[in-house]
Design an enzyme around this catalytic site. Structure first.
Site, short mmCIF file in Angstrom:
data_model
loop_
_atom_site.label_atom_id
_atom_site.label_comp_id
_atom_site.label_asym_id
_atom_site.label_seq_id
_atom_site.Cartn_x
_atom_site.Cartn_y
_atom_site.Cartn_z
N ASP A 97 0.79 -1.23 0.00
CA ASP A 97 0.00 0.00 0.00
C ASP A 97 0.83 1.29 0.00
O ASP A 97 0.37 2.33 -0.45
CB ASP A 97 -0.93 0.02 1.23
CG ASP A 97 -0.18 -0.20 2.54
OD1 ASP A 97 1.06 -0.31 2.51
OD2 ASP A 97 -0.83 -0.26 3.61
N HIS A 98 2.07 1.23 0.50
CA HIS A 98 2.82 2.47 0.70
C HIS A 98 3.59 2.95 -0.53
O HIS A 98 4.05 4.07 -0.56
CB HIS A 98 3.81 2.31 1.86
CG HIS A 98 3.21 2.48 3.22
ND1 HIS A 98 2.24 1.65 3.71
CD2 HIS A 98 3.45 3.39 4.19
CE1 HIS A 98 1.90 2.03 4.92
NE2 HIS A 98 2.62 3.09 5.24
N ASP A 162 3.45 -1.11 11.63
CA ASP A 162 2.97 0.21 11.24
C ASP A 162 2.33 0.83 12.46
O ASP A 162 1.58 0.16 13.18
CB ASP A 162 1.95 0.11 10.09
CG ASP A 162 1.68 1.48 9.51
OD1 ASP A 162 2.27 1.80 8.46
OD2 ASP A 162 0.90 2.24 10.12
N ARG A 450 -1.50 12.40 10.44
CA ARG A 450 -0.22 13.08 10.76
C ARG A 450 -0.03 14.28 9.88
O ARG A 450 -0.47 14.28 8.73
CB ARG A 450 0.96 12.16 10.45
CG ARG A 450 1.08 11.09 11.39
CD ARG A 450 2.42 10.44 11.44
NE ARG A 450 2.27 9.60 12.59
CZ ARG A 450 2.58 8.32 12.63
NH1 ARG A 450 3.19 7.76 11.61
NH2 ARG A 450 2.35 7.63 13.72
N SER A 645 6.15 7.30 13.21
CA SER A 645 6.13 6.00 12.53
C SER A 645 6.78 4.88 13.33
O SER A 645 7.60 5.10 14.22
CB SER A 645 6.86 6.18 11.22
OG SER A 645 7.28 4.95 10.70
N ARG A 647 8.72 2.87 11.69
CA ARG A 647 9.83 2.45 10.80
C ARG A 647 11.11 2.23 11.59
O ARG A 647 11.63 3.12 12.24
CB ARG A 647 10.01 3.46 9.66
CG ARG A 647 10.46 4.83 10.06
CD ARG A 647 10.35 5.81 8.90
NE ARG A 647 8.95 6.16 8.66
CZ ARG A 647 8.52 7.36 8.25
NH1 ARG A 647 9.37 8.31 8.00
NH2 ARG A 647 7.24 7.59 8.06
C1 MIC Z 1 3.25 6.49 8.60
O1 MIC Z 1 2.05 6.73 8.61
O2 MIC Z 1 4.12 7.27 9.04
C2 MIC Z 1 3.72 5.17 8.01
C3 MIC Z 1 4.41 5.46 6.75
O3 MIC Z 1 2.60 4.37 7.73
C4 MIC Z 1 4.62 4.50 9.04
C5 MIC Z 1 5.25 3.26 8.56
C6 MIC Z 1 6.45 3.47 7.70
O4 MIC Z 1 7.23 4.39 7.92
O5 MIC Z 1 6.63 2.66 6.78
C7 MIC Z 1 3.94 4.20 10.38
O6 MIC Z 1 2.95 4.82 10.70
O7 MIC Z 1 4.44 3.36 11.14
FE1 SF4 Z 2 -0.57 4.75 5.06
FE2 SF4 Z 2 0.54 5.46 7.39
FE3 SF4 Z 2 -0.91 7.19 5.95
FE4 SF4 Z 2 -2.09 5.19 7.11
S1 SF4 Z 2 -1.03 6.86 8.14
S2 SF4 Z 2 -2.47 5.90 5.04
S3 SF4 Z 2 -0.60 3.56 6.93
S4 SF4 Z 2 1.05 6.27 5.37
#
Ligand code: MIC
Ligand code: SF4
Length: 757
Positions: A97-98, A162, A450, A645, A647
């Site tokens: 999805d990312h 995630d 976010r 995140s 990550r």
């Molecule tokens: C996000 O919303 O910041 C992400 C991208 O989904 C991250 C995961 C990632 O960095 O791959 C998260 O929320 O953990």
């Molecule tokens: Fe994707 Fe993270 Fe955004 Fe949700 S918050 S849509 S998991 S990047």
């Protein structure tokens, strides 16, 4: 147990089979009634006889499932592959999805992603097939929506790589966001080690009305608790107001609970959840949950006197909650929508809405879209169309197909909306934005969760505000932040003034969900013959080399690569957007290390002094120079470092480049664990003012490491350039087991020792 497209009922019945007995035993041991979170936790304890202390003890838990998304799964699978096992020990799924970038529209963007990411998708599909995991193809939806529709179940426990995994709390599940190394523990059959959480109760009364939406609940909670207020705690929602919310509305609230740092959030099982389970084809799960319902909620005594059972109780009367909008730059900067215009003028934030985005894993349910579409329909009937570019990312293929069938996408398209792929897209910087240039101050509104600087379009000059889908559509129609949907009007082409109207929304589709195109690939029954290849010349995937074990020596005279000033989220430490490309290649992704961090010595972003030659360079370049010279180094952080995140790249990159310790005023939960797992010392200043005593040219020694012990402070000596030294006391939260991670060089090294002998 083969991994299927949904959670098998046998797994769920198995979880319920021990629930009553374990809950009774825990009530007896503690001598009191239990909250829902406690019930689910005790039912998943590895050793059900322990009595952990909230916010203090580390415990071993046995989650029922693991879910990973493509941007974090790559590193998790690369770690799993080094453990020498033939298959995952707990049902695991990977969701693509990312990595889909928003450029034109769903169809063309998905085709481009399949092409651009072919190597990574092939890797993930083959690794899932090899090790017995389920694979969800690109286009099937965002991990948290797919999990909600297929896998989440009341009373279950899952972990996901995630931070928004808590979305499944909307179905009364304890669902926690973790780094890949935590996922690997569980996938390899080891328990998941976590600190026994504190408990925050949110008592909801009344009912939402008018423009107020479930999103406003969490926007308000974020204001009350702030981005660090939920750290180490599970947030449990209860009270009559909770039962007045749909399951997907509850999921929205739990999803964005990640923004207050909570371990997870959840609601009790109720009729709304049962309705959602049935509508998504899981009658048997609802039946089983009905039988276990008495323990899929907090005990009556808890509801009667919550103050005795929760560490903190927050009260929210939904009837009095108006629509909110939070931002820019931090998700806890809240105010009612009606007050944004005045505040924007005061702060010089551009009033014009340069883009409006609906969707994401947070806010793309059928109900959300029916409400958003109702505003669009009424506006279009009066000749209005969106004044700002409006983009919609459906959360799953099932929601997309259903809202298309029911004419809701057409309603949004009629006011000018573009429908993007069922993916994260602009929520994580996957947005080829060419309407506004970098450096141009502008304001965007999103229904995401976010809004850290640079997150959506990579521009520090963009002010991002998060709000409900309803408010996003209203502000897109108005084209300005200075608009109160509840009382202001918009001039129609015929000169009349139109007041916008929001419909009550439809919780679940009358005709049932249309599943759309199937995106699930089951693993073969015998994956042994599947070849998982990582090309040695790939720029996107790299086989991992184990980190070296600790050499038994203290750290002496380490330079400070970075002293971060203010907010230093994982987006500052390891940016997403274009860098998502390198999520499977540790060396290449280390090229983004700390690029967004503000240097406390100079105020510059992403660069600092190389203490080996006195030059100034970008943090990733200076870190690479230290690495090449075999020079270990430290990072100094402010409050809540690593917020955001899950990550683990934000911990693996520093480790790879030679970071020995991060010493901060405080840590976000997942980042702290990720650092520990990778063998980096996560230390906090015993006296937060000591942060101010660290200078640019200081050298840091971390002493007494042979005696590292739980609860015992660590002595840090700061050598000043003038030859004087300052003593600083640092604390840590390492348990006995976690000290072994440090000693072994990483938690993974220990697993490898155990699985491979
Ligand atoms: C996000 O919303 O910041 C992400 C991208 O989904 C991250 C995961 C990632 O960095 O791959 C998260 O929320 O953990
Ligand atoms: Fe994707 Fe993270 Fe955004 Fe949700 S918050 S849509 S998991 S990047």
């Amino acid at each position: 147990m083969p991994v299927a497209a949904s959670t098998p009922i046998e797994l769920i019945e198995n979880v319920y089979s021990t629930l009553d007995e374990r809950v009774d035993a825990a009530r007896e041991r503690l001598g009191r009634e239990l909250t829902l979170a406690e019930k689910i936790l005790v039912n998943h304890l590895d050793d059900s006889t322990v009595t952990p202390e909230r916010g203090v003890s580390y415990v071993d838990l046995r989650p029922d499932r693991v879910a990973m998304q493509d941007a974090t799964a790559q590193m998790a699978w690369l770690q799993f592959m080094t453990a020498g096992l033939d298959e995952v020990q707990v049902p695991t799924t990977t969701h693509c999805d990312h990595l889909i970038s928003a450029r034109i529209d769903a169809e063309r963007d998905l085709a481009a992603a399949l092409d651009n990411n072919e190597e990574v998708y092939d890797f993930l599909e083959s690794v899932c097939a090899r090790y017995g995991a389920g694979f969800w193809k690109p286009g099937s939806g965002i991990i948290h929506q797919v999990v909600l529709e297929q896998y989440a179940f009341p009373g279950g426990m899952m972990i996901g790589t995630d931070s928004h995994t808590p979305n499944a709390g909307g179905l009364a599940m304890v669902a926690v966001g973790v780094g890949g190394a935590d996922a690997v523990d569980v996938m390899t059959g080891f328990p998941w080690n976590v600190r026994w959480p504190k408990l925050i109760g949110v008592h909801l009364t009344g009912e939402l009305d008018g423009w107020a939406a479930p999103k406003d609940v969490i926007l308000k909670v974020a204001e009350i608790l702030t981005v660090a207020g939920g750290t180490g705690a599970i947030v449990e929602y209860f009270g009559p107001g909770a039962h007045a919310l749909s399951a997907t509305g509850k999921a929205t609230i739990c999803n964005m609970g990640a923004e207050i740092g909570a371990t997870t959030s959840l609601f009790a099982y109720d009729d709304a959840i049962a309705r959602y389970l049935k509508a998504t084809g899981r009658e048997a799960v609802a039946d089983a949950a009905n039988d276990a319902a008495h323990n899929l909620r907090a005990d009556d005594a808890v509801l009667a006197d919550p103050g005795r059972y929760f560490d903190r109780v927050v009260e929210i009367d939904l009837s009095k909650l108006g629509p909110h909008i939070n931002g820019p730059h931090t998700p806890d900067r809240a105010r009612p929508v009606a007050e944004l215009g005045a505040e924007a003028k005061l702060n010089g934030w551009p009033l014009e809405v340069s883009a409006a985005l609906v969707g994401s894993c947070t806010n793309s349910s059928y109900e959300d879209i029916t409400r958003a579409a109702s505003i669009a329909r009424h506006a279009a009937a009066h000749g209005l169309s969106a004044k700002s570019p409006l983009m919609v990312t459906p959360g799953s293929e099932q929601v997309r197909a259903t809202i298309e069938r029911d004419g809701l996408l057409a309603d949004l398209e009629a006011i000018g909306a573009t429908v993007l792929a069922n993916a994260c897209g602009p929520c994580i910087g996957q947005w080829s934005r060419d309407d506004v240039a970098d450096g141009t101050p502008n304001s965007i509104v999103t229904s995401y969760n976010r809004n850290f600087p640079k997150r959506n379009d990579g521009y520090a000059s963009t002010n991002a505000f998060v709000t409900s889908p309803e408010t996003v559509v209203a502000l897109a129609l108005a084209g300005t932040l200075d608009f109160d949907p509840a009382s202001d009007t918009i001039a129609a082409p015929d000169g009349t003034e139109v007041a916008l109207i929001v419909g009550p929304g439809t919780e679940l589709p009358d005709q049932g969900f249309d599943p759309g195109a199937s995106g699930f690939v089951a693993p073969p029954s015998d994956g042994d013959s599947v070849d998982v290849r990582v090309s040695p010349v790939s720029e996107r995937l790299q086989v991992l080399e184990p980190f070296a074990a600790w050499d038994g020596e203290d750290f002496h005279g380490l330079p400070v690569l970075l002293k971060a000033q203010g907010k230093c989220t994982t987006d500052h430490i390891s940016m997403a957007g274009p860098w998502l490309r390198y999520r499977g290649h540790l060396e290449n992704i280390s090229g983004n290390l700390y690029l967004g961090a503000v240097n406390a010595f100079t105020g510059a972003v992403g660069e600092g002094k190389n203490q080996l030659d006195g030059s100034t360079g970008s943090f990733p370049d200076v870190a690479a120079a230290y690495h090449a010279a075999g020079q270990r180094w430290v990072v100094v952080g402010d409050q809540n470092i690593g917020e955001g995140s899950s990550r683990e790249h934000a911990a693996m990159e520093p480790r790879f480049r030679g970071c020995a310790a991060v010493i901060a005023r405080s840590f976000a939960r997942i980042h702290e664990t990720n650092l520990k797992k990778q063998g980096v010392l996560a230390l906090t200043f015993a006296d937060p003012d000591d942060y101010d005593r660290i200078g640019e040219d200081d050298r840091i020694s971390i002493l007494g490491l042979a005696d590292l012990a739980p609860g015992a402070p660590v002595q840090v000596q700061v050598a000043k350039p003038d030859g004087t030294a300052v003593e600083v006391t640092a604390e840590h939260t390492l348990s006995h087991d976690q000290i072994e991670w440090f000693q072994a060089g990483s938690a993974l090294n220990l697993i490898r020792q155990r699985t491979m002998g």
